[in-house]
Design an enzyme around this catalytic site. Structure first.
Site, short mmCIF file in Angstrom:
data_model
loop_
_atom_site.label_atom_id
_atom_site.label_comp_id
_atom_site.label_asym_id
_atom_site.label_seq_id
_atom_site.Cartn_x
_atom_site.Cartn_y
_atom_site.Cartn_z
N ASP A 247 9.39 2.60 -0.77
CA ASP A 247 8.39 3.26 0.08
C ASP A 247 8.71 2.87 1.52
O ASP A 247 8.32 1.79 1.97
CB ASP A 247 6.98 2.83 -0.32
CG ASP A 247 5.93 3.48 0.57
OD1 ASP A 247 4.74 3.45 0.21
OD2 ASP A 247 6.31 4.03 1.63
N TYR B 131 0.87 -1.18 0.00
CA TYR B 131 0.00 0.00 0.00
C TYR B 131 0.90 1.23 0.00
O TYR B 131 1.83 1.31 0.81
CB TYR B 131 -0.89 0.00 1.24
CG TYR B 131 -1.74 1.24 1.40
CD1 TYR B 131 -1.44 2.20 2.37
CD2 TYR B 131 -2.86 1.47 0.58
CE1 TYR B 131 -2.22 3.33 2.53
CE2 TYR B 131 -3.65 2.61 0.74
CZ TYR B 131 -3.33 3.53 1.71
OH TYR B 131 -4.09 4.66 1.86
N LYS C 268 5.29 9.20 8.67
CA LYS C 268 5.09 8.64 10.01
C LYS C 268 6.12 9.10 11.03
O LYS C 268 6.06 10.23 11.51
CB LYS C 268 5.01 7.11 9.90
CG LYS C 268 3.78 6.64 9.06
CD LYS C 268 3.61 5.15 9.07
CE LYS C 268 2.62 4.72 8.01
NZ LYS C 268 1.23 4.65 8.47
P1 KE4 Z 1 -0.41 8.42 4.58
O1 KE4 Z 1 -0.92 9.14 3.35
O2 KE4 Z 1 -1.50 7.62 5.26
O3 KE4 Z 1 0.36 9.33 5.53
O4 KE4 Z 1 0.69 7.36 4.08
C1 KE4 Z 1 0.33 6.44 3.08
C2 KE4 Z 1 1.25 5.24 3.19
C3 KE4 Z 1 2.27 5.10 2.26
N1 KE4 Z 1 3.13 4.06 2.31
C4 KE4 Z 1 3.01 3.11 3.27
C5 KE4 Z 1 3.98 1.97 3.29
C6 KE4 Z 1 1.98 3.20 4.25
O5 KE4 Z 1 1.86 2.24 5.20
C7 KE4 Z 1 1.09 4.28 4.21
C8 KE4 Z 1 -0.05 4.43 5.19
N2 KE4 Z 1 -0.23 3.36 6.13
C9 KE4 Z 1 -1.57 3.15 6.61
C10 KE4 Z 1 -1.55 1.96 7.57
N3 KE4 Z 1 -1.25 0.77 6.93
C11 KE4 Z 1 -2.12 4.37 7.26
C12 KE4 Z 1 -3.33 4.12 8.15
C13 KE4 Z 1 -4.60 4.60 7.49
O6 KE4 Z 1 -4.72 4.52 6.25
O7 KE4 Z 1 -5.47 5.06 8.25
#
Ligand code: KE4
Length: 419
Positions: free
Chosen positions: A223, A128, A251
């Site tokens: 990523d 993701y 994060k």
């Molecule tokens: P954000 O746009 O949510 O800050 O980051 C996206 C993203 C990009 N790359 C990786 C590897 C990620 O895990 C994420 C976001 N992770 C999710 C949890 N698996 C965020 C939690 C959510 O979507 O509420």
């Protein structure tokens, strides 16, 4: 708010029941609006590697906010965070701050297409990379949970420019690159997957990505939104000694405030406006309060001797304790762990890719999740997420969690026998 939440995975849709609304966090604990306390293994989905409301972070945020919350102009603290990131990630020669991991990945992909003049993007099933249009195909996290191939609203033309291959399949990747590598602008990967549950790279997988991308002049994007400063200061690329062309972060580098970052080779990053023609912008990019939280987090970690080893050891004793219990109660469980991130899969065999993760038992995970919640332990409300241990989790919390799991499995067994 649709579904009562601002991000789907929080809604408890896959585990059932009503989400708990959190009022405050402190160290390894979160407290819901009814005053219940939980040991938190979500840690805001990774950012809170020091635990909730760490004094250094709160002090930095307070001091920064007292001087104003945003200027829309360059400020010293964004350079300070940039330097800390560059010293941890030698592959990052230039970088740009943004406000989320999604924004970091979206911008890196645009840059890769501009730099190579190519359109195709290669990603892997179960990974993701945020919710930008062209990266939702067979994605992990909430997309995998919803068991949907992508998302309505993404035009076929956009989705069609992304190829999704099986994670950890070296052969399938090499075959694809042999046929279409010259059309690929970039290959993007979670070097240690965290969004189909935790799945480390198979031996030779990351090396194959690096070699094939080099041969076909395709850019390799790591990523590391989850793994950056999580597995080691320099993330998975430090652990596996692989140098990507671009890296996306998020994060932890924001210490719990909205942040993202992308960076890498100078010759690529120099294409970014205003130095180059590739446009990318953001009102709150490099926001001083978020930058201050990130600087405080990273500096605080660097002052803690043996921080990452302790975190990994604590996590190992937790997962060993859990595994022992699952064995005792004869549940078929696999626990994948990478440093201080792990996932409990209710699945018999090894979990090494999307398909083997997808068959993990949803009902059993949901029962375990709710029994643990009842006992005051908060795991992620989805079986396709990573659980995180923070520096604030002490031996006491680890011990309590294992004991709570013993009661949880006893209750599960009793309910199964009653049915
Ligand atoms: P954000 O746009 O949510 O800050 O980051 C996206 C993203 C990009 N790359 C990786 C590897 C990620 O895990 C994420 C976001 N992770 C999710 C949890 N698996 C965020 C939690 C959510 O979507 O509420």
């Amino acid at each position: 708010m649709p579904g009562g939440v601002n991000s789907p995975v929080r809604a408890f849709k896959s585990v059932g029941g009503e989400p708990v609304f959190i009022e405050r966090g402190e160290g390894p604990y979160i407290y819901d609006v009814d005053g219940n306390r939980y040991i938190d293994y979500v840690c805001s989905w990774g950012p809170l590697i020091l635990g909730h409301a760490h004094p250094d972070v709160i002090k930095a945020v307070r001091n920064s906010a007292m001087r104003g919350t945003s200027f829309g102009a360059p400020c010293p603290v964004e350079l300070e965070l940039g330097e800390l990131i560059k010293s941890a990630f030698p592959s990052i020669e230039l970088l740009r701050m943004v406000n989320s991991g999604t924004e970091a990945v979206m911008s890196a992909v645009r840059l890769a297409r501009a730099f190579t003049g190519r359109k195709l993007i290669v990603k892997f099933q179960g990974c993701y990379h945020g919710h930008s249009d062209f990266l939702l195909g067979k994605s992990g996290s909430g997309i995998m949970e919803g068991d949907i191939p992508g998302s309505p609203g993404v035009p076929a033309e956009a989705a069609g420019l992304t190829v999704t291959l099986p994670y950890n399949s070296v052969d399938k990747f090499i075959d694809f690159m042999a046929e279409k590598g010259e059309d690929a602008a970039a290959v993007i990967v979670e070097p240690v997957a965290g969004n189909m549950g935790v799945i480390p790279p198979a031996r030779g997988f990351l090396e194959a990505l690096r070699t094939e991308c080099y041969l076909k002049r395709t850019l390799l994007i790591f990523d590391e939104v989850i793994t950056g400063f999580r597995l080691t200061p320099g993330g998975a690329q430090q652990l596996y000694d692989i140098r990507p062309d671009l890296t996306c972060l998020g994060k932890i580098i924001g210490g719990g405030l909205p942040v993202g970052c992308f960076g890498g080779r100078r010759d690529i990053m120099e294409m970014l406006a205003p130095q180059g023609p590739v446009y990318q912008a953001g009102t709150l990019s490099g926001n001083p309060v978020a930058m201050s939280a990130g600087v405080a987090t990273i500096k605080s970690i660097s002052r803690l001797h043996g921080f990452y080893k302790d975190l990994s050891d604590k996590t190992k004793s937790l997962t060993d304790g859990l595994l022992e219990l699952f064995r005792q109660y004869e549940y078929n469980v696999t626990i994948n762990r990478a440093g201080s991130m792990f996932t409990v899969f209710f699945a018999g065999g090894p979990v090494t890719d999307y398909d083997s993760a997808a068959v993990s038992d949803k009902e059993l995970y949901s029962s375990f999740f709710h029994e643990m919640l009842e006992a005051g332990v908060y795991f992620g409300p989805s079986r396709f997420e990573a659980a995180f241990v923070s520096g604030a989790h002490s031996g006491g919390e680890i011990e309590f969690t294992v004991q709570a799991a013993g009661i949880a499995l006893e209750n599960m067994r009793r309910k199964e026998e009653a049915e």
